[in-house]
Every structure is written in structure tokens, then in C-alpha cells.
Write a protein that holds these residues in place. Structure first.
Motif, short mmCIF file in Angstrom:
data_model
loop_
_atom_site.label_atom_id
_atom_site.label_comp_id
_atom_site.label_asym_id
_atom_site.label_seq_id
_atom_site.Cartn_x
_atom_site.Cartn_y
_atom_site.Cartn_z
N ARG A 154 0.81 -1.22 0.00
CA ARG A 154 0.00 0.00 0.00
C ARG A 154 0.84 1.27 0.00
N GLN A 155 2.12 1.20 -0.36
CA GLN A 155 2.96 2.38 -0.24
C GLN A 155 3.78 2.64 -1.50
N ILE A 156 4.17 3.90 -1.64
CA ILE A 156 5.10 4.34 -2.67
C ILE A 156 6.30 4.94 -1.97
N SER A 157 7.46 4.35 -2.16
CA SER A 157 8.69 4.86 -1.55
C SER A 157 9.23 6.03 -2.37
N VAL A 158 9.61 7.10 -1.69
CA VAL A 158 10.21 8.26 -2.33
C VAL A 158 11.68 8.29 -1.93
N ILE A 159 12.55 8.05 -2.90
CA ILE A 159 13.99 7.95 -2.64
C ILE A 159 14.72 9.12 -3.29
N ASP A 160 15.51 9.82 -2.52
CA ASP A 160 16.36 10.90 -3.01
C ASP A 160 17.70 10.27 -3.37
N VAL A 161 17.91 10.03 -4.67
CA VAL A 161 19.11 9.33 -5.11
C VAL A 161 20.35 10.19 -4.91
N SER A 162 20.23 11.50 -5.05
CA SER A 162 21.39 12.37 -4.90
C SER A 162 21.95 12.31 -3.49
N ALA A 163 21.07 12.07 -2.50
CA ALA A 163 21.50 12.00 -1.10
C ALA A 163 21.56 10.56 -0.59
N THR A 164 21.17 9.60 -1.44
CA THR A 164 21.12 8.18 -1.05
C THR A 164 20.32 8.00 0.23
N VAL A 165 19.06 8.48 0.19
CA VAL A 165 18.24 8.41 1.39
C VAL A 165 16.78 8.18 1.01
N LEU A 166 16.08 7.43 1.85
CA LEU A 166 14.64 7.26 1.73
C LEU A 166 13.97 8.45 2.40
N ARG A 167 13.24 9.27 1.66
CA ARG A 167 12.58 10.44 2.23
C ARG A 167 11.35 10.05 3.03
N HIS A 168 10.49 9.24 2.45
CA HIS A 168 9.31 8.77 3.16
C HIS A 168 8.61 7.71 2.32
N ASN A 169 7.62 7.06 2.93
CA ASN A 169 6.75 6.13 2.22
C ASN A 169 5.33 6.71 2.21
N PHE A 170 4.84 6.94 1.02
CA PHE A 170 3.53 7.55 0.81
C PHE A 170 2.46 6.48 0.89
N ASP A 171 1.47 6.67 1.76
CA ASP A 171 0.39 5.70 1.95
C ASP A 171 -0.69 5.84 0.87
N MET A 172 -1.07 4.70 0.28
CA MET A 172 -2.19 4.65 -0.65
C MET A 172 -3.45 4.19 0.09
N PRO A 173 -4.63 4.56 -0.38
CA PRO A 173 -5.86 4.11 0.28
C PRO A 173 -5.96 2.58 0.32
N HIS A 174 -6.45 2.06 1.42
CA HIS A 174 -6.63 0.62 1.58
C HIS A 174 -7.69 0.40 2.65
N ALA A 175 -8.16 -0.84 2.75
CA ALA A 175 -9.23 -1.13 3.70
C ALA A 175 -9.08 -2.53 4.26
N GLY A 176 -9.50 -2.70 5.52
CA GLY A 176 -9.49 -4.02 6.13
C GLY A 176 -8.11 -4.52 6.46
N SER A 177 -7.97 -5.83 6.50
CA SER A 177 -6.70 -6.49 6.81
C SER A 177 -6.22 -7.27 5.60
N PRO A 178 -4.90 -7.40 5.44
CA PRO A 178 -4.39 -8.18 4.30
C PRO A 178 -4.85 -9.63 4.36
N CYS A 179 -5.06 -10.22 3.20
CA CYS A 179 -5.42 -11.63 3.12
C CYS A 179 -4.22 -12.46 3.59
N PRO A 180 -4.41 -13.39 4.53
CA PRO A 180 -3.28 -14.18 5.03
C PRO A 180 -2.86 -15.30 4.10
N ARG A 181 -3.60 -15.50 3.03
CA ARG A 181 -3.31 -16.59 2.10
C ARG A 181 -2.82 -16.01 0.77
N PRO A 182 -2.02 -16.77 0.00
CA PRO A 182 -1.57 -16.28 -1.31
C PRO A 182 -2.71 -16.29 -2.31
N SER A 183 -2.56 -15.51 -3.37
CA SER A 183 -3.57 -15.49 -4.43
C SER A 183 -3.50 -16.78 -5.25
#
Length: 410
Positions: A154-183
Motif C-alpha cells: 500500500r505504499q510508494i517509496s520516495v527515494i532521493d538518489v542524490s543523497a542516497t536516502v529514503l525520504r518517506h513512504n507515501f500511503d495509498m488508500p486501503h481497507a481491512g486487513s491483508p489476506c493471510p493466504r496467497p492469491s
């Protein structure tokens, strides 16, 4: 491309903890056809693990996508499994902590890079697609899975390559709990599990994610993703099935989304969906056009990778299940249709399983990477005359179940 420019294909190794650096023009030499002689190098994307007896065991990274940042002289490779021990991978194939490997681009293209300069954790699990922001500095990476699970991404990582650092992880809309079984499982659908990711330049710049878990396409303002926080999407559009690859046309007006399979039922897809980005930016209803893929033996093609020609009037898609590559053409009124199709030949009778596709800047060559999971260096890079889809060369040894690739011309 200038007369002195060199052309390279960088291919993700997937089950090989490396990428393959291929000299495209050497690959076109008939003497090299069907060999690995055009592979300049295979730099590692993970370190080794030192065992108690002193032996060195390669860690599993599952490199699946990559992108070059020439202005920063950097190459970024997305490791779907970060740097995971082989034992942990056998016990649980999904939901490993992701990482990106950073290389010196010049050294990599010169065959002088054997390992990354840095391995940066994404703070997410199972990342897949990536794209460079217009500033040439930030790379966005889609988190396709949850912790220890196939579902939950549910996230998009924003990486600043010039500084070699992870700036943040952007949350996407989601609901409920993840399915515990594989698809496939009916429990999927509440989390997006984005696979492919693309950035469309324009006013405003847009971020598009192919949400395989919820069978949808999400569209965000790039400024919102870069700033972090809980910004809602500009649009969230349902698709015929769970998508995988997504691409934006060079003129910035169209997006193409490859419909791989439904995570709830396992039914495989056979469509490429096209979105009018100009209409979306103007506030008009964001209509989608779904182009069916034909031919083959009646099976769905299970499209995975998709890309546009430089003129934005054609698109190419890899059909994993049918072992085919299709060319689609744009018609009047925003329609698209399949205009050509070719079946690829796998190695030693194995299915070709194409996934990644890319086109050279002159539009003349189409490059396709793929192959089933098998022995090390068992994947193939096919080079085709793009317009007519005529295979003209084949490079062996580019990975093991290779996924996406990047074409660089410098």
C-alpha cells in the motif's frame, strides 16, 4: 541519438542476484546471435552471507526493475526481496523487506561495476516498479506486498538518489486487513498491491500505479506523493483484471496498463487498457478504453510489460502465457487495436515467458526480456524490428526469470 552514442540494455536478473549489461549493437552482430557474447557484465545486486564454516552464500535479491539517472551518474535497481537468505526465501516466497541497489552508471556501462555502491532499504515489502521524477533526482518505487504476505502492499517509496536516502513512504488508500493466504483468494481486494509505476509529465505531473491487488489504476499528483501525508488519489479507476505493467506515452497524453490476472479468482487477463491523461487533467470523466489481444491458441495472453513507441501512436505488450509480443495502434476517438503479433521462441524447447519490453529512441528496435524460472543465466533478450515485429537477434544468459529492463543510449 548521435552517431557516437552507444546503446545498452540493462536486464533484471530476478532469481539471479544480478543484472545483465548488454551491448545492443554487439547483439545485432550475426556472429553473436544466440550467444551471451554481447553481455558486457553481470554486476551483483546483493552481498554474500558468510556461513559459520566460512563459506560465502549469495543472498537473494530478486531484482525486478531498474532505472538510470544520467545526470547523477547513478543506476537504481529494485530488489523485490531486498537481501534475503536462501533459506528464508524457500520458507516464505512473499513479503520480504525490499531494498534498492545503487550503482555508478558509467562504471556499470563500462563493465567495471561488480557490486552496488549502496544497498538502501525501502522500508516496504516486495517492491516492483520504479520511475524517475522530472527533477532527475527522486525515484518512486511501488511496494507490491505486505510484511510476510503477498497481500498488504500500500505504499510508494520516495527515494532521493542524490543523497542516497529514503525520504518517506507515501500511503495509498486501503481497507481491512491483508489476506493471510496467497492469491488467488477471495480475501484480496482491500489493498492495492501496486506493481508497475509510471510518471506522466504535464500540468500537473502525475503518478500512476498498476494495482494488482485491487484490479485498479490509481492516479496521484506527483507533488502530493513527494510531499508525503495522506493525500487522496486524483482518480482510482477499476480495470478488467489485476494489472502489472504501466507505461506513459512520450507525449504525455496516454497511459497503457497491462491486465495480468485477477488476484481473487486467478483468471488471467487478455487486455491492455488505455487512459486519456489529457482529459483527466482537464477534469473530464477519465474514460478507459480496453483493447483485447487476439491470436494465439485461445488462451488469455496474461500481458505483463507494456511500453510506447517514440511517436506515441503505437504500444507494445508482452503476453507471458502465449509467449507473444503484440503491437497496438491508436485509432480515432481514443480507440486502440492490435495491429501485429509475433510468437517468440524459447530456449531448448522452454516457453519464452516474455515480461519486460522496451524500445530504442529511434523506434526501430523492440527489446523483450523473459524466460521461465530455471537455471542461472537461463533467460533471454530478444531484439525485434519494432514495426513489423520481426525477430532479428537473441541474447542468452541475461538472468533467471527476468522481468523488466531499461534501454540507455549515451
Amino acid at each position: 541519438m548521435s552517431a557516437r552514442a552507444r546503446r545498452f540494455a540493462l536486464v533484471s536478473g530476478r532469481w539471479d542476484p544480478s543484472i545483465a549489461v548488454v551491448d545492443i549493437d554487439a547483439a545485432l552482430d550475426p556472429a553473436y546471435d544466440g550467444t551471451d557474447r554481447a553481455v558486457i557484465s553481470r554486476p551483483r545486486v546483493t552481498p554474500d552471507q558468510i556461513e559459520h564454516d566460512g563459506t560465502r552464500v549469495p543472498l537473494v535479491g530478486l531484482p525486478v526493475s531498474l532505472v538510470a539517472l544520467p545526470a547523477l551518474n547513478r543506476l537504481l535497481v529494485v530488489n523485490h526481496a531486498g537481501a534475503t537468505s536462501p533459506v528464508a526465501m524457500v520458507g516464505q516466497p512473499h513479503g520480504h523487506a525490499g531494498a534498492v541497489a545503487l550503482f555508478d552508471l558509467t562504471a556499470t556501462l563500462g563493465g567495471k561495476a561488480s557490486a552496488p555502491e549502496a544497498l538502501l532499504p525501502t522500508g516496504t515489502f516486495g517492491p516492483v516498479g520504479c520511475a524517475v521524477a522530472p527533477d532527475g533526482r527522486h525515484v518512486l518505487v511501488a511496494a507490491g506486498e505486505g510484511e510476510g504476505l503477498e497481500d498488504g502492499g500500500r505504499q510508494i517509496s520516495v527515494i532521493d538518489v542524490s543523497a542516497t536516502v529514503l525520504r518517506h513512504n507515501f500511503d495509498m488508500p486501503h481497507a481491512g486487513s491483508p489476506c493471510p493466504r496467497p492469491s488467488p483468494d477471495e480475501g484480496f481486494g482491500g489493498f492495492p498491491n501496486p506493481a508497475g509505476l509510471a510518471i506522466a509529465r504535464g500540468e500537473p505531473d502525475l503518478v500512476l500505479t498498476a494495482d494488482g491487488g485491487s484490479s485498479a489504476l490509481s492516479v496521484f499528483r506527483l507533488a502530493d506523493v513527494l510531499s508525503g501525508g495522506g493525500h487522496p488519489p486524483l482518480a482510482r479507476l477499476p480495470l478488467p483484471t489485476g494489472p502489472f505493467g504501466v507505461a506513459v506515452s512520450p507525449d504525455g497524453t496516454q497511459a497503457a496498463i497491462a491486465g495480468r490476472e485477477c488476484p481473487r479468482t486467478g483468471v488471467e487477463g487478455n487486455t491492455v487498457s488505455f487512459l486519456d491523461l489529457a482529459a483527466l487533467r482537464q477534469g473530464k470523466p477519465p474514460a478507459l478504453f480496453h483493447a483485447e489481444l487476439g491470436g494465439g491458441d485461445g488462451r488469455p495472453s496474461r500481458p505483463m510489460g507494456v511500453t510506447f513507441a517514440p511517436d506515441s501512436a503505437s504500444a507494445y505488450v508482452a503476453g507471458y502465457r502465449t509467449g507473444t509480443v503484440s503491437r497496438l495502434e491508436r485509432g480515432r476517438g481514443g480507440t486502440w487495436s492490435e495491429a501485429g503479433r509475433v510468437e517468440l521462441t524459447g530456449e531448448d524447447g522452454a516457453p519464452p515467458c516474455p515480461r519486460g519490453v522496451a524500445v530504442t529512441s529511434d523506434g526501430a528496435l523492440l527489446l523483450v526480456a523473459g524466460g521461465p524460472r530455471g537455471a542461472a543465466a537461463s533467460s533471454v533478450l530478444w531484439l525485434l524490428e519494432a514495426r513489423r515485429l520481426v525477430p532479428i537477434a537473441r541474447v542468452k544468459g541475461v538472468g533467471n526469470e527476468s522481468y523488466f529492463l531499461e534501454v540507455i543510449e549515451i
